[in-house]
Design a protein around this motif. Sequence first.
Motif: not given
Length: 170
Positions: A73, A90, A92, A114-115, A117
């Motif tokens: 995360q 993944t 984030w 994602k974002d 990262s």
Amino acid sequence: LTLMESDQINHSSKISIEKKGGLFDVNSHPVTLDAMYNFGGIVAMGEGLGELTLLSGGASNGTISGAGSLVIQNGLFTISGQNSYAGRPTLWGSSEMRAEAVDSFSNHSDLILKDSSILNLNGFANAIYSLSSDSTTSCVVTNGAILTIGNGGSYAGGILGAGGLSVTGG
């Protein structure tokens, strides 16, 4: 430690596998931890439904195996063991997964950024199955190494540093 049901561990917990031969078995259950530190042991993700979410990263120089997913995360997660997980790691937020050795990423994994990262090769050649990102602010940092991608993917992010990507299929 083998989980027998989902969310048996408090989300603010940190897990540390202190020696070779130690085992943390997610057992195909979703689990969220603050961080995980694997110093030579085995993290067994289980088959399919298992998901290990790390809220603030950690490190692994042991083995991560199975078909479950690893989710970072936020924070830094360093990885250096010989891993065989086949799930969908993944990344984030502003998280970073950084290689600390050659071939420490699993060549069976479908990696998703994602974002903002970062996937950081840190100068170590690595291979993954596929790479996906719909974020233009995600980044692969090569530092002179090559990331080999076995089955393509769809990537909208940046690539930073000498080295690059080699797509061998897909």
